[in-house]
Scaffold this active site. Structure first.
Site, PDB file in Angstrom:
ATOM      1  N   HIS A  45      39.907  70.201  35.496  1.00  0.00           N
ATOM      2  CA  HIS A  45      39.279  69.997  34.062  1.00  0.00           C
ATOM      3  C   HIS A  45      38.610  68.764  33.939  1.00  0.00           C
ATOM      4  O   HIS A  45      38.284  68.115  32.859  1.00  0.00           O
ATOM      5  CB  HIS A  45      40.392  70.327  32.898  1.00  0.00           C
ATOM      6  CG  HIS A  45      40.889  71.712  32.751  1.00  0.00           C
ATOM      7  ND1 HIS A  45      42.185  71.862  32.111  1.00  0.00           N
ATOM      8  CD2 HIS A  45      40.464  72.589  33.380  1.00  0.00           C
ATOM      9  CE1 HIS A  45      42.476  73.124  32.319  1.00  0.00           C
ATOM     10  NE2 HIS A  45      41.592  73.739  32.984  1.00  0.00           N
TER      11      HIS A  45
ATOM     12  N   CYS B 162      21.300  66.979  30.820  1.00  0.00           N
ATOM     13  CA  CYS B 162      20.543  66.943  32.239  1.00  0.00           C
ATOM     14  C   CYS B 162      21.312  67.478  33.312  1.00  0.00           C
ATOM     15  O   CYS B 162      21.168  67.452  34.351  1.00  0.00           O
ATOM     16  CB  CYS B 162      19.607  65.787  32.434  1.00  0.00           C
ATOM     17  SG  CYS B 162      20.889  64.296  32.745  1.00  0.00           S
TER      18      CYS B 162
ATOM     19  N   CYS C 291      22.461  58.209  28.493  1.00  0.00           N
ATOM     20  CA  CYS C 291      22.236  58.754  29.808  1.00  0.00           C
ATOM     21  C   CYS C 291      20.850  58.051  30.410  1.00  0.00           C
ATOM     22  O   CYS C 291      19.914  57.895  29.794  1.00  0.00           O
ATOM     23  CB  CYS C 291      21.675  60.220  29.964  1.00  0.00           C
ATOM     24  SG  CYS C 291      21.801  60.939  31.475  1.00  0.00           S
TER      25      CYS C 291
ATOM     26  N   SER D 249      52.324  75.711  31.376  1.00  0.00           N
ATOM     27  CA  SER D 249      52.636  76.734  30.764  1.00  0.00           C
ATOM     28  C   SER D 249      52.251  78.168  31.200  1.00  0.00           C
ATOM     29  O   SER D 249      52.792  78.994  31.045  1.00  0.00           O
ATOM     30  CB  SER D 249      51.938  76.756  29.500  1.00  0.00           C
ATOM     31  OG  SER D 249      50.549  76.617  29.667  1.00  0.00           O
TER      32      SER D 249
ATOM     33  N   ALA E 217      59.543  67.490  36.269  1.00  0.00           N
ATOM     34  CA  ALA E 217      58.927  67.226  37.449  1.00  0.00           C
ATOM     35  C   ALA E 217      59.457  65.844  38.056  1.00  0.00           C
ATOM     36  O   ALA E 217      59.798  65.656  39.312  1.00  0.00           O
ATOM     37  CB  ALA E 217      57.399  67.019  37.489  1.00  0.00           C
TER      38      ALA E 217
END
Length: 268
Positions: free
Chosen positions: A115, A126, A170, A212, A254
């Site tokens: 992601h 662009c 940009c 999930s 975890a």
């Protein structure tokens, strides 16, 4: 765990998929954080290109608030255990749905950020991509060092009022640059998804950690691995749609499970 360790020590190809659960253990709220400033906004209406076109200032205020939280967080024992696990296998890929960069900070090298990364920049007009270093130069407010140097109150009272005159532009096309994450309605980076699918289909051992198992296409990766014959392991305090398909399920965080598993694996 002992049986899993016995199996895992004889394997070569490992893939680990991580989700928001492992980052939450570092104090990073999930996408729908409860900070009072944003209670009246729907995050799904801020993380879209349409929202960015409509009100880029509001979108960048929201993202800088999130970036400030992340910049002041640190990897937890789960992150460090995965970085250590990587060094134990000849073929190892860490696939994460998280955008916080904490895996890299912990030392993981072979990683796919499905992601994107919140500290990078992307021009939706662009297509130009800015690395974390390049984006910090273009947009100093996004620099981790700067974000760590200000309090949340200073961010809201001093930085936000200055944003309107300092939104990132940009260098290639002159349009406004957004954060380097995948917004709702956008496709995942093809190369990242291809790498994740290829590694999953070849994996002998696949871990689903703190996710999930409902957000696609990431949720399909453990099933791809399972169909290809991999041992499937889930590490999650909560039951998920994937749980019934797993060979091993550990109802732990975890940060609790991974260090013990890697230590046991290393000592054999």
């Amino acid at each position: 765990m002992e049986r899993l360790v016995e199996l895992a020590k004889n394997l070569d190809r490992v893939v680990v998929l991580t989700g928001a659960g492992i980052s939450a253990e570092s104090g990073i709220p999930t996408f729908r954080g409860k900070d009072g400033l944003w209670n009246r906004y729907n995050p799904t209406e801020l993380a879209t290109f349409e929202a960015f076109e409509r009100d880029p200032l509001l979108v960048w205020q929201w993202y800088l608030w999130r970036m400030h939280l992340i910049a002041n967080a640190s990897p937890n024992p789960g992150h460090y255990a995965l970085a250590r696990m990587e060094r134990l296998y000849p073929s190892f890929l860490l696939v994460t749905q998280n955008v916080d960069g904490l895996h890299r900070e912990a030392g993981s090298k072979n990683i796919v950020e499905l992601h994107g990364n919140i500290f990078e920049g992307k021009c939706r007009y662009c297509g130009k991509h800015y690395s974390e270093r390049e984006f910090a130069e273009l947009f100093p407010f996004a620099d981790k060092s700067f974000l760590r140097s200000v309090t949340e109150q200073e961010l809201k009272e001093r930085v936000f009022p200055e944003l309107r005159r300092n939104l990132p532009v940009c260098k290639r096309c002159g349009e406004l640059v957004g954060p380097g994450v995948v917004w709702f309605g956008e496709e995942l980076p093809p190369a990242a998804l291809e790498s994740a699918l290829r590694a999953s289909s070849a994996a002998e051992l696949f871990f689903s950690v703190g996710t999930s198992a409902v957000v696609q296409p990431a949720a399909s990766l453990p099933l791809v691995a399972k169909r290809s014959g991999a041992i499937l392991v889930e590490v999650n305090p909560e039951e998920t749609p994937l749980s019934a398909r797993c060979d091993f399920v550990f109802r732990e965080s975890a940060a609790s499970f991974l260090p013990r598993f890697v230590e046991a694996l290393s000592s054999r």
